[in-house]
Design an enzyme around this catalytic site. Structure first.
Site, PDB file in Angstrom:
ATOM      1  N   LYS A  39       5.049   4.254 -28.582  1.00 59.92           N
ATOM      2  CA  LYS A  39       6.002   4.854 -29.303  1.00 59.92           C
ATOM      3  C   LYS A  39       6.174   5.496 -28.359  1.00 59.92           C
ATOM      4  O   LYS A  39       6.155   6.178 -28.294  1.00 59.92           O
ATOM      5  CB  LYS A  39       5.747   5.458 -30.783  1.00 59.92           C
ATOM      6  CG  LYS A  39       6.823   6.025 -31.694  1.00 59.92           C
ATOM      7  CD  LYS A  39       6.596   7.106 -32.301  1.00 59.92           C
ATOM      8  CE  LYS A  39       7.146   7.943 -31.826  1.00 59.92           C
ATOM      9  NZ  LYS A  39       8.450   8.423 -30.673  1.00 59.92           N
TER      10      LYS A  39
ATOM     11  N   CYS B  50       5.575  17.873 -16.177  1.00 61.07           N
ATOM     12  CA  CYS B  50       3.988  19.052 -16.208  1.00 61.07           C
ATOM     13  C   CYS B  50       3.734  18.683 -15.291  1.00 61.07           C
ATOM     14  O   CYS B  50       2.169  19.884 -14.877  1.00 61.07           O
ATOM     15  CB  CYS B  50       3.144  18.091 -17.374  1.00 61.07           C
ATOM     16  SG  CYS B  50       2.947  16.352 -16.229  1.00 61.07           S
TER      17      CYS B  50
ATOM     18  N   SER C 260       3.748  17.353 -25.821  1.00 64.99           N
ATOM     19  CA  SER C 260       3.470  18.617 -26.032  1.00 64.99           C
ATOM     20  C   SER C 260       2.430  18.998 -26.990  1.00 64.99           C
ATOM     21  O   SER C 260       1.640  18.409 -27.501  1.00 64.99           O
ATOM     22  CB  SER C 260       4.382  19.486 -27.016  1.00 64.99           C
ATOM     23  OG  SER C 260       4.721  19.063 -27.997  1.00 64.99           O
TER      24      SER C 260
ATOM     25  N   PHE D 139       9.118  12.351 -23.444  1.00 64.41           N
ATOM     26  CA  PHE D 139      10.467  12.473 -23.075  1.00 64.41           C
ATOM     27  C   PHE D 139      10.714  12.478 -21.728  1.00 64.41           C
ATOM     28  O   PHE D 139      11.458  12.112 -21.492  1.00 64.41           O
ATOM     29  CB  PHE D 139      11.767  13.389 -23.706  1.00 64.41           C
ATOM     30  CG  PHE D 139      11.859  14.712 -23.153  1.00 64.41           C
ATOM     31  CD1 PHE D 139      12.811  14.976 -21.458  1.00 64.41           C
ATOM     32  CD2 PHE D 139      10.921  15.245 -23.535  1.00 64.41           C
ATOM     33  CE1 PHE D 139      12.356  16.147 -21.055  1.00 64.41           C
ATOM     34  CE2 PHE D 139      11.139  16.678 -22.863  1.00 64.41           C
ATOM     35  CZ  PHE D 139      11.945  16.959 -21.556  1.00 64.41           C
TER      36      PHE D 139
HETATM   37  P1  NAD Z   1       6.694  16.466 -27.954  1.00 66.29           P
HETATM   38  O1  NAD Z   1       5.364  16.579 -28.197  1.00 66.29           O
HETATM   39  O2  NAD Z   1       7.685  17.384 -28.669  1.00 66.29           O
HETATM   40  O3  NAD Z   1       6.379  15.140 -28.010  1.00 66.29           O
HETATM   41  C1  NAD Z   1       5.465  13.784 -27.456  1.00 66.29           C
HETATM   42  C2  NAD Z   1       5.765  12.799 -28.444  1.00 66.29           C
HETATM   43  O4  NAD Z   1       5.006  12.956 -29.873  1.00 66.29           O
HETATM   44  C3  NAD Z   1       7.251  12.018 -28.859  1.00 66.29           C
HETATM   45  O5  NAD Z   1       6.895  10.580 -29.094  1.00 66.29           O
HETATM   46  C4  NAD Z   1       7.077  12.053 -30.487  1.00 66.29           C
HETATM   47  O6  NAD Z   1       8.209  11.407 -31.162  1.00 66.29           O
HETATM   48  C5  NAD Z   1       6.456  12.711 -31.150  1.00 66.29           C
HETATM   49  N1  NAD Z   1       5.853  13.437 -31.635  1.00 66.29           N
HETATM   50  C6  NAD Z   1       6.846  14.761 -31.869  1.00 66.29           C
HETATM   51  N2  NAD Z   1       6.389  15.635 -32.765  1.00 66.29           N
HETATM   52  C7  NAD Z   1       4.945  14.546 -33.442  1.00 66.29           C
HETATM   53  C8  NAD Z   1       4.400  15.220 -35.175  1.00 66.29           C
HETATM   54  N3  NAD Z   1       4.675  16.022 -35.826  1.00 66.29           N
HETATM   55  N4  NAD Z   1       3.575  14.654 -35.490  1.00 66.29           N
HETATM   56  C9  NAD Z   1       3.014  13.181 -34.325  1.00 66.29           C
HETATM   57  N5  NAD Z   1       3.381  12.728 -33.890  1.00 66.29           N
HETATM   58  C10 NAD Z   1       5.541  13.521 -32.794  1.00 66.29           C
HETATM   59  O7  NAD Z   1       6.661  16.510 -26.396  1.00 66.29           O
HETATM   60  P2  NAD Z   1       8.252  16.544 -26.067  1.00 66.29           P
HETATM   61  O8  NAD Z   1       8.938  17.475 -25.647  1.00 66.29           O
HETATM   62  O9  NAD Z   1       8.291  14.857 -25.826  1.00 66.29           O
HETATM   63  O10 NAD Z   1       7.655  16.443 -24.437  1.00 66.29           O
HETATM   64  C11 NAD Z   1       6.951  17.875 -23.274  1.00 66.29           C
HETATM   65  C12 NAD Z   1       5.876  17.936 -22.962  1.00 66.29           C
HETATM   66  O11 NAD Z   1       5.315  17.260 -22.172  1.00 66.29           O
HETATM   67  C13 NAD Z   1       5.432  18.854 -22.941  1.00 66.29           C
HETATM   68  O12 NAD Z   1       4.513  19.725 -22.786  1.00 66.29           O
HETATM   69  C14 NAD Z   1       4.775  18.993 -21.503  1.00 66.29           C
HETATM   70  O13 NAD Z   1       4.025  19.347 -20.153  1.00 66.29           O
HETATM   71  C15 NAD Z   1       4.641  17.495 -21.219  1.00 66.29           C
HETATM   72  N6  NAD Z   1       3.577  16.418 -20.898  1.00 66.29           N
HETATM   73  C16 NAD Z   1       2.441  16.812 -20.190  1.00 66.29           C
HETATM   74  C17 NAD Z   1       2.161  16.114 -19.444  1.00 66.29           C
HETATM   75  C18 NAD Z   1       0.842  16.193 -19.022  1.00 66.29           C
HETATM   76  O14 NAD Z   1       0.216  14.928 -18.342  1.00 66.29           O
HETATM   77  N7  NAD Z   1      -0.232  16.695 -19.647  1.00 66.29           N
HETATM   78  C19 NAD Z   1       2.699  15.345 -18.850  1.00 66.29           C
HETATM   79  C20 NAD Z   1       4.108  14.730 -19.060  1.00 66.29           C
HETATM   80  C21 NAD Z   1       4.544  16.145 -20.155  1.00 66.29           C
END
Ligand code: NAD
Length: 506
Positions: free
Chosen positions: A180, A288, A233, A156
């Site tokens: 997605k 991040c 995450s 997000f």
């Molecule tokens: P999230 O993991 O909740 O969601 C990310 C994506 O995964 C979404 O599209 C979601 O629909 C999907 N998803 C959620 N649960 C799932 C599951 N059980 N199985 C498969 N897909 C699933 O992450 P978020 O809250 O949207 O983003 C925040 C996180 O992203 C933080 O941990 C942040 O550090 C990380 N992030 C990392 C970087 C990087 O470059 N390392 C960059 C941006 C964000």
């Protein structure tokens, strides 16, 4: 997930370049972080719809991979111009769904836009290698060829930048892409995709599908999907990386972070304070690469009260009014989690010197507001140090030396970004050489590399080997084909050979 009633705010999928309404009866509510009102329903798409998107993408790839590279590049040239032209509209969509400030939304898009610019160097990036006469009249050369349908799952917190980290490079390399986006912020990605079609990309080359775990699983298990790019995450990234690789697919997962900034006593005080305020609180800490831990070495700790004073003046607010330093936290659930972690910090004995809980913003009584929050006396075994808080919360530790600061950072499970502020070349050099983190800033608080480098998180911040964007992404999105050839002149034959004839006689 809810069985919400379909409304005219149902978010459409983008299949074959057309906005289509999913036949699913299961939806996730999109909720404005500013008001907590439902602003859309995102469908959890059906298996047959996801299959159709992948199938269409695969068919598009079969001809796109043979489309001349200059034609593919020209699409990206036009695309970068269109994204720039439509920046205000895109930023508005992005603000509406994420609550980011307008400037921050533009920054989000600009960082993605730079990847499109990089994609315009595809002909150079796709160059292979060649050696003439590796054996008698034998030549060997290699090509970088597209791999097929690539999938991306995005978070997000950067609704524009992160999709743009993925599909432009994949597509310019000759692949098709199925994205997605986060169900919390799908609209920016949809508009970005529409602009790609306006730029002349074939209608099936990029498909936007919606959903959550179930839909991601459909992509993970699909035979025609060849690679997975994930940002999100750690728990979800670990799951996706394991399942993709267990299915013998290529995968890269960029996940969580805990980024430390080291402040040496010989640093320029004002630069330190300004850098820390922006890097810790920008985007409500939902980056991040945000600085979430400040390590004040030795006498630099005398600057902490001034820092806290500066932070106390930082204000969250709505994007439309202008003047806000950052927007709301993405969901009420995320806000509650941040507030619970702050309480845990207090209970564990850290000193809360600035408490942002209960912040309010005029005109938005139901927004997810969290004011700047600062802890001193933080210990590495406390929950506020170990967890990725992903909010406007800064933890301060006070090591005695650079060596002690390095130990703290190197023992942390994450390795996304770090920074040192110093005027000593020797300290900067020691830090750069010894720190176990993949992206290092020297007097730069958030060292995100431009797209001709790659985004090189280490340790628990990244699963995989080839990183996002840069030359590494081109390698991720291509397969190397190595050709060895020999051409016979008239009447020339060497008879039957039962082994490889390399000449080692000299
Ligand atoms: P999230 O993991 O909740 O969601 C990310 C994506 O995964 C979404 O599209 C979601 O629909 C999907 N998803 C959620 N649960 C799932 C599951 N059980 N199985 C498969 N897909 C699933 O992450 P978020 O809250 O949207 O983003 C925040 C996180 O992203 C933080 O941990 C942040 O550090 C990380 N992030 C990392 C970087 C990087 O470059 N390392 C960059 C941006 C964000």
């Amino acid at each position: 997930m809810s069985k919400a009633i379909k409304t005219n705010t149902t978010v459409k999928a983008l299949i074959s370049g057309e906005l289509i309404e999913s036949k699913s009866t299961t939806f996730v509510d999109m909720v404005s972080p500013l008001t907590n009102e439902v602003i859309g329903q995102v469908p959890c798409m059906l298996q047959e719809e996801i299959d159709l998107a992948v199938q269409k993408a695969h068919e598009a790839y079969l001809s796109w991979r043979f489309t001349p590279v200059m034609t593919r590049t020209r699409v990206m040239l036009k695309y970068q111009a269109l994204v720039k032209e439509n920046m205000d509209e895109l930023a508005t969509i992005l603000c509406e769904e994420s609550g980011k400030t307008f400037d921050d939304a533009k920054g989000d898009l600009v960082r993605g836009y730079e990847v499109i610019e990089f994609a315009c160097s595809a002909p150079t990036l796709l160059m292979g290698e060649t050696v003439e006469n590796v054996a008698n009249k034998v030549n060997t050369y290699s090509y970088k060829q597209a791999i097929g349908v690539c999938a991306g799952v995005t978070p997000f917190n950067f609704p524009g930048m992160i999709p743009l980290w993925m599909f432009p490079l994949s597509i310019v390399a000759g692949n098709a892409f199925v994205l997605k986006p986060s169900e919390m912020v799908p609209n920016t990605a949809i508009r970005l995709a529409q602009l790609l079609f306006e730029a002349g990309a074939p209608k099936d080359i990029l498909q936007i599908v919606h959903g959550q775990k179930e839909q991601v699983d459909m992509l993970l298990d699909h035979d025609l999907v060849r690679s997975y790019s994930f940002v999100g995450s750690p728990a979800v990234g670990g799951y996706i990386y394991s399942r993709a690789t267990a299915n013998l697919k290529r995968a890269q997962a960029l996940v969580g972070a805990k980024n430390h900034m080291v402040i040496m006593p010989d640093a320029d005080k004002q630069s330190v304070l300004n850098a820390l305020v922006g890097a810790s609180m920008g985007a409500a800490g939902q980056r991040c690469m945000a600085i979430s831990v400040a390590l004040f070495v030795g006498k630099s700790k005398e600057w902490i009260p001034e820092l806290v004073d500066k932070l106390s003046k930082v204000k969250p607010g709505g994007w439309k009014e202008g003047g806000a330093d950052y927007g709301p936290v993405i969901t009420r659930r995320a806000l509650n989690r941040i507030e619970d972690l702050v309480q845990e910090g207090v209970d564990e004995g850290a000193k809360l010197v600035l408490d942002g809980r209960g912040a309010t913003v005029e005109g938005y009584p139901n927004g997810n507001w969290m004011g700047p929050t600062v802890f001193r006396d933080v210990k590495v075994d406390m929950a506020i140090y170990k967890a990725e808080i992903f909010g406007p919360v800064l933890s301060i530790l006070e090591p005695e030396s650079l060596t002690e600061a390095l130990d703290i950072i190197n023992n942390n499970m994450f390795g996304n970004g770090t920074s040192i502020f110093t005027s000593s070349g020797a300290s900067a050099t020691k830090f750069r050489r010894e720190v176990s983190v993949g992206q290092v800033g020297i007097n730069i608080p958030i060292p995100v590399p431009l797209p001709f480098f790659s985004f090189t998180g280490w340790k628990g911040s990244f699963y995989g080997d080839l990183h996002a964007y840069g030359k590494q992404a081109m390698t991720f999105y291509t397969e190397t084909k190595t050709v060895t050839e020999k051409w016979f002149e008239d009447e020339e034959s060497e008879g039957i050979a039962f082994n490889f004839k390399a000449d080692h006689s000299k």
